[in-house]
Design an enzyme around this catalytic site. Structure first.
Site: not given
Length: 165
Positions: A37-41
């Site tokens: 659930r990360c912007g970098l996922t």
């Protein structure tokens, strides 16, 4: 550090005891702390592409879920596995969720964080999707910060150098 790093005990996402040596089969590996659930996922897609492109040459991506950065990996092992499979068709190995920083950091990350990046900075994991490239003998040959895309020229060049050495 090399051989010792490969022999550190780990557990796969499905609960099987293992080591980096077993996960990588003696080839080079890119160890990445991951989160769902990360912007970098979306980097999962590029990591899977690297696995597909270089896997037949002995290379392995090893994903290490971690919930230490803004709670961005809150799921159970089953939820993480389902997300990775359904969303990104991940085929590379994933370990059980680990701490990468602080007093409970897994010994693997105690060793990895001692390695400096290209700017000469060692120390704690900055965020999700930090990456370490290991040689087939377990030497850490490069550290890439989270914003470095897995398919960037510097990552690909470093991987290819390990595949030809």
């Amino acid at each position: 550090m090399s051989t010792d790093l490969l022999g550190l005990p780990l557990t796969t996402l499905d609960g099987t005891p293992t080591t980096l040596a077993e996960l990588t089969g003696g080839g080079p590996a890119l160890v990445v702390n991951v989160a769902s659930r990360c912007g970098l996922t979306p980097q999962y897609a590029q990591l899977q592409e690297l696995q597909q492109e270089y896997g037949s040459r002995g290379f392995t991506v090893v994903g290490v879920p971690c919930n230490q950065f803004a709670g961005q990996e809150p799921g159970t092992a089953e939820e993480i596995a389902s997300f990775c499979s359904a969303t990104y068709d991940v085929t590379f190995p994933l370990t059980a969720k680990l701490d990468v920083n602080g007093p409970h950091a897994h010994p693997l990350f105690q060793e990895l964080t001692a390695v400096p990046d290209v700017a000469g900075e060692a120390g704690p994991v900055a965020w999700n999707f930090e990456k370490w490239l290991l040689s087939g003998t377990g030497d850490v040959v490069a550290r890439f910060r989270p914003q470095t895309q897995p398919d960037s020229p510097e990552v690909r060049t470093a991987i290819e150098a390990q595949l030809t050495s």
